[in-house]
Design a protein around this motif. Structure first.
Motif, mmCIF file in Angstrom:
data_model
loop_
_atom_site.group_PDB
_atom_site.id
_atom_site.type_symbol
_atom_site.label_atom_id
_atom_site.label_comp_id
_atom_site.label_asym_id
_atom_site.label_seq_id
_atom_site.Cartn_x
_atom_site.Cartn_y
_atom_site.Cartn_z
ATOM 1 N N ASP A 35 0.888 -1.159 0.000
ATOM 2 C CA ASP A 35 0.000 0.000 0.000
ATOM 3 C C ASP A 35 0.928 1.211 0.000
ATOM 4 O O ASP A 35 1.456 1.601 1.040
ATOM 5 C CB ASP A 35 -0.888 -0.019 1.242
ATOM 6 N N SER A 83 -0.243 0.337 4.815
ATOM 7 C CA SER A 83 -1.075 -0.451 5.725
ATOM 8 C C SER A 83 -0.910 -1.953 5.509
ATOM 9 O O SER A 83 -1.264 -2.739 6.382
ATOM 10 C CB SER A 83 -2.550 -0.068 5.559
ATOM 11 N N TYR A 84 -0.406 -2.351 4.335
ATOM 12 C CA TYR A 84 -0.116 -3.758 4.078
ATOM 13 C C TYR A 84 1.107 -3.870 3.176
ATOM 14 O O TYR A 84 1.471 -2.925 2.474
ATOM 15 C CB TYR A 84 -1.311 -4.485 3.435
ATOM 16 N N ARG A 117 -5.606 -7.887 11.451
ATOM 17 C CA ARG A 117 -6.525 -8.405 10.418
ATOM 18 C C ARG A 117 -6.645 -7.397 9.283
ATOM 19 O O ARG A 117 -6.452 -6.207 9.485
ATOM 20 C CB ARG A 117 -7.905 -8.660 10.995
ATOM 21 N N ILE A 118 -7.007 -7.928 8.088
ATOM 22 C CA ILE A 118 -7.323 -7.062 6.962
ATOM 23 C C ILE A 118 -8.687 -7.474 6.411
ATOM 24 O O ILE A 118 -9.174 -8.575 6.692
ATOM 25 C CB ILE A 118 -6.245 -7.106 5.846
ATOM 26 N N GLU A 119 -9.263 -6.607 5.627
ATOM 27 C CA GLU A 119 -10.563 -6.895 5.017
ATOM 28 C C GLU A 119 -10.433 -8.075 4.057
ATOM 29 O O GLU A 119 -9.423 -8.215 3.367
ATOM 30 C CB GLU A 119 -11.086 -5.670 4.264
ATOM 31 N N GLN A 120 -11.483 -8.887 3.993
ATOM 32 C CA GLN A 120 -11.469 -10.072 3.125
ATOM 33 C C GLN A 120 -11.282 -9.689 1.660
ATOM 34 O O GLN A 120 -10.577 -10.385 0.925
ATOM 35 C CB GLN A 120 -12.750 -10.886 3.314
ATOM 36 N N ASP A 121 -11.896 -8.591 1.209
ATOM 37 C CA ASP A 121 -11.746 -8.155 -0.187
ATOM 38 C C ASP A 121 -10.288 -7.851 -0.513
ATOM 39 O O ASP A 121 -9.798 -8.209 -1.587
ATOM 40 C CB ASP A 121 -12.607 -6.927 -0.485
ATOM 41 N N LEU A 122 -9.602 -7.184 0.398
ATOM 42 C CA LEU A 122 -8.185 -6.885 0.186
ATOM 43 C C LEU A 122 -7.377 -8.176 0.152
ATOM 44 O O LEU A 122 -6.535 -8.372 -0.730
ATOM 45 C CB LEU A 122 -7.659 -5.958 1.282
ATOM 46 N N TYR A 123 -7.636 -9.068 1.096
ATOM 47 C CA TYR A 123 -6.934 -10.347 1.145
ATOM 48 C C TYR A 123 -7.120 -11.113 -0.169
ATOM 49 O O TYR A 123 -6.149 -11.609 -0.747
ATOM 50 C CB TYR A 123 -7.426 -11.173 2.337
ATOM 51 N N ASP A 124 -8.347 -11.181 -0.649
ATOM 52 C CA ASP A 124 -8.635 -11.894 -1.893
ATOM 53 C C ASP A 124 -7.907 -11.264 -3.081
ATOM 54 O O ASP A 124 -7.368 -11.974 -3.937
ATOM 55 C CB ASP A 124 -10.140 -11.936 -2.163
ATOM 56 N N ASN A 142 -5.874 -16.973 11.367
ATOM 57 C CA ASN A 142 -7.272 -16.819 11.767
ATOM 58 C C ASN A 142 -7.416 -16.717 13.292
ATOM 59 O O ASN A 142 -8.414 -17.118 13.856
ATOM 60 C CB ASN A 142 -8.104 -17.995 11.249
#
Length: 174
Positions: free
Chosen positions: A118, A123-124, A143-150, A170
């Motif tokens: 980022d 941030s990542y 944790r990060i948002e699932q959309d970002l992870y995907d 997890n």
């Protein structure tokens, strides 16, 4: 943990790499923004982090080309005994700080390439090895948002990494 890291570094340095296209890194890393604490979101399995939970990495600048590295985890469970190892990272010349050589035990150094970031907020980050045998997704929060992870998984797969082997954190780590 120190013995295991030594084994990993030797493995990574001498592992046979497959015929991959060159691994692209980000255009530039501002070290002042990159330093600080990062939480491990996901990783490819590796021997030096076996039985590690809630892994973090903390970076601080020692000089223009050297970064202090402290890797921490809890052994065997999220509430396990804390374990850490300290090392140094050296900026690879002409890499715009996107390629580092990490050293936990002299004289061994391993590649630490920042392959996604980022670039605004820092941030990542995604760190990989040109052999595609090492990969870690890091974030400033546990944790990060699932959309970002995907979306990161798609980019990682396009770079030649086997995303089916990635272990996602997890756990409720702080």
């Amino acid at each position: 943990m120190k013995k295991v890291i030594l084994i990993l570094i030797v493995f990574v340095m001498f592992s046979c790499s497959k015929n991959y296209a060159p691994l692209e890194v980000v255009k530039n890393v501002e070290l002042d923004k990159y330093i600080g604490k990062w939480y491990e979101i996901a990783r490819l399995p590796n021997s030096f982090q076996k039985d590690c939970f809630c892994s973090t990495a903390e970076y601080s600048i020692l000089d223009n080309e050297t970064i202090k590295v402290i890797n921490r985890c809890n052994k065997d469970s999220i509430n396990g005994e804390p374990d850490d190892v300290e090392g140094k990272a050296f900026v690879v010349p002409n890499s715009n700080n996107a390629k580092l050589k990490v050293q936990f035990f002299w004289p061994f150094r391993g590649d630490y390439w920042i392959i996604d970031l980022d670039e605004t907020e820092y941030s990542y980050a995604v760190v990989g090895h040109p052999s595609r045998e090492y990969l870690c997704i890091l974030a400033r929060m546990p944790r990060i948002e699932q959309d970002l992870y995907d979306s990161l998984l798609i980019k990682i797969q396009q770079k030649g990494f086997d995303t089916s082997k990635i272990l996602k954190n997890n756990f409720d780590c702080q």
